[in-house]
Design a protein around this motif. Sequence first.
Motif, PDB file in Angstrom:
ATOM      1  N   ASP A 171       7.984 -10.782 -18.587  1.00  0.00           N
ATOM      2  CA  ASP A 171       9.271 -11.147 -19.182  1.00  0.00           C
ATOM      3  C   ASP A 171       9.107 -12.338 -20.119  1.00  0.00           C
ATOM      4  OD1 ASP A 171      11.980 -12.032 -19.589  1.00  0.00           O
ATOM      5  OD2 ASP A 171      12.545 -10.922 -17.793  1.00  0.00           O
ATOM      6  N   SER A 172       9.311 -12.120 -21.408  1.00  0.00           N
ATOM      7  CA  SER A 172       9.305 -13.134 -22.477  1.00  0.00           C
ATOM      8  C   SER A 172       7.939 -13.355 -23.113  1.00  0.00           C
ATOM      9  CB  SER A 172       9.845 -14.489 -21.988  1.00  0.00           C
ATOM     10  OG  SER A 172       8.857 -15.283 -21.347  1.00  0.00           O
ATOM     11  N   THR A 176      17.449  -9.494 -22.784  1.00  0.00           N
ATOM     12  CA  THR A 176      16.741  -8.739 -21.759  1.00  0.00           C
ATOM     13  C   THR A 176      17.133  -7.267 -21.702  1.00  0.00           C
ATOM     14  OG1 THR A 176      16.321 -10.705 -20.422  1.00  0.00           O
ATOM     15  CG2 THR A 176      16.356  -8.599 -19.260  1.00  0.00           C
ATOM     16  N   HIS A 222      14.453  -4.077 -22.506  1.00  0.00           N
ATOM     17  CA  HIS A 222      14.086  -3.117 -21.456  1.00  0.00           C
ATOM     18  C   HIS A 222      14.574  -1.711 -21.790  1.00  0.00           C
ATOM     19  CE1 HIS A 222      13.218  -6.722 -19.093  1.00  0.00           C
ATOM     20  NE2 HIS A 222      12.635  -5.958 -18.201  1.00  0.00           N
ATOM     21  N   ASN A 261       9.385  -6.232 -13.228  1.00  0.00           N
ATOM     22  CA  ASN A 261       9.681  -7.332 -14.146  1.00  0.00           C
ATOM     23  C   ASN A 261       9.192  -8.637 -13.523  1.00  0.00           C
ATOM     24  OD1 ASN A 261      11.585  -9.741 -14.772  1.00  0.00           O
ATOM     25  ND2 ASN A 261      11.832  -8.394 -16.528  1.00  0.00           N
ATOM     26  N   VAL A 292       9.648 -12.141 -13.732  1.00  0.00           N
ATOM     27  CA  VAL A 292      10.710 -12.955 -14.326  1.00  0.00           C
ATOM     28  C   VAL A 292      10.321 -14.413 -14.514  1.00  0.00           C
ATOM     29  CG1 VAL A 292      11.802 -13.529 -12.127  1.00  0.00           C
ATOM     30  CG2 VAL A 292      13.205 -13.407 -14.195  1.00  0.00           C
ATOM     31  N   ASP A 352       9.750 -16.022 -17.988  1.00  0.00           N
ATOM     32  CA  ASP A 352      10.951 -16.342 -18.752  1.00  0.00           C
ATOM     33  C   ASP A 352      11.765 -17.439 -18.080  1.00  0.00           C
ATOM     34  OD1 ASP A 352      12.829 -15.610 -20.964  1.00  0.00           O
ATOM     35  OD2 ASP A 352      14.134 -15.018 -19.313  1.00  0.00           O
ATOM     36  N   ASP A 354       9.684  -7.840 -23.047  1.00  0.00           N
ATOM     37  CA  ASP A 354      10.999  -7.441 -23.543  1.00  0.00           C
ATOM     38  C   ASP A 354      11.467  -8.276 -24.728  1.00  0.00           C
ATOM     39  OD1 ASP A 354      11.071  -9.623 -21.818  1.00  0.00           O
ATOM     40  OD2 ASP A 354      12.977  -9.078 -20.910  1.00  0.00           O
TER      41      ASP A 354
END
Length: 404
Positions: free
Chosen positions: A10-11, A99, A103, A299, A301, A304, A345
Amino acid sequence: MPRAVLLVLDSFGIGAAEDAARFGDVGSDTFGHIAEACANGGGDRAGLRAGPLVLPNLARFGLLAAHRASTGRTAPVAAPATVTGAHGYAVETSRGKDTPSGHWELMGVPVDFDWGYFPDTHPCFPPDLIAALIREAGLPGILGDEHASGTEIIARLGEEHVRTGRPICYTSADSVFQIAAHEQSFGLDRLYRTCEIARRLVDPLGIGRIIARPFVGSSAADFRRTANRHDYAVPPPAPTLLDRAKEAGREVVAIGKISDIFAARGVTKKVKAAGNMALFDATLAALDATADGGLILANFVDFDMEWGHRRDVPGYAAGLEAFDRRLPELEARLRPGDLVIASADHGCDPTWRGTDHTREHVPVLAFGPAVAPRDLGRLSFADVGATFAARLGLDAGRHGANVL
C-alpha cells in the motif's frame, strides 16, 4: 489449476505519473527517494536500521528495472545477479490517487468519475451534514471538522474527546470522512454505528469512504490506533475480478482491508490482522489452505498508514526490508502454475511535502514457478486483473490485457 496472489504494498510508488502535475506531485518517487535517503544516511534510526536499502528479493523480481523504466533513474540499491521475475510499471487511469480507485482498477474497474471531496478549510464539513450526524447518532457534538493527520489529531484532541464524548471527525485530500473514537470511553460498537449513519449521510456527496478509527490509551502520551479500523466504502461501479471469481465458485480470500475496500463484494473469506508481519503470516496461512483456482489478495497497510502518511523514511525502509526478507517463505508455498504479483495502489512518498498520497506509477512484479523473466514495460493497472483472469481461466472483463 493454479492460484493467483496479489500483494498490495500500500502506497509503494516508483515515480511520478505523467499527470502528477494535476495533483501537485511532479517529482515524487516513493521508492527512489527512500533509496536515496538510505544511501545518504537519511534512512538511519538507532535500533531500527542503518545504511543503504537492502531488498534482494524484490530486486531479483525486477523492482530496480521497473523503477528505471518508470523514471529513467537508477536507484542506489544493490542490483541482483539475475532477475527472475517478469517486471514492469503500471499507469493509473482513474481520476483520483486514492485507495479504492487503485484497488478497483487493479482488479479491472477504473474509476471514470470524480469523487466528492471536502475543502481544506476549518470547518470543512457541510453544517447540515454534521447537524444530521449529531442528531441521528445521538452525539453531544463533534471535534475536529478539518483536514488532519490521524495520529496528530488524536494526540491533539483525544483527551477532550474522552472527557466530552464528542468523536473526532476529520478528512484528508482523499474522498474520505474519518471518525476517531476511544474504544472504551466511546465504545467500538457505537463508533461503528456512527460510521454507518455517516455512510448513508455522505452518499449524496459522492464520498468514497467512511473510516472508523478506534484508539486506546489514557492520554495524549500513549494514545494509539488499533487494528479494529473499519472502512465503509461504496461498492465498485461494475463487477471486478473478485466478483467473477466468486461467481465461478472459486475461493476469494481478502486479507487486511481488502474486503472493506471492495465493500465485501466478491469476497468468500475475510481475514483481519494487525501489522505487516501479521498480514504476511495470514497470507502464508491462506496459501496453505486455499484450493487450486483460488484468488488471494493481501493489503500491507503499514507502508501507507504508519510510514508514508507519517513521512517516516527509516520506518518505511525498515518495513520494506522486513517484507522483502519474508518473500522466500511465500515462494516456498507456491504450487506449479501459481502466479504472484506484487504491486501498489498509489504512492505516498515519505520525503514529499504534506501527508497525502502521491500520484505515481506502481511496480508490477510477477513471479512464480511458471513465470519466465521478462521486461513487461509500461502497463495499465487493469492489466494486473486481466493477467490473473487468464491464469485462473476466468473472463478478463472490459479493461486490461494479459501481459504474461
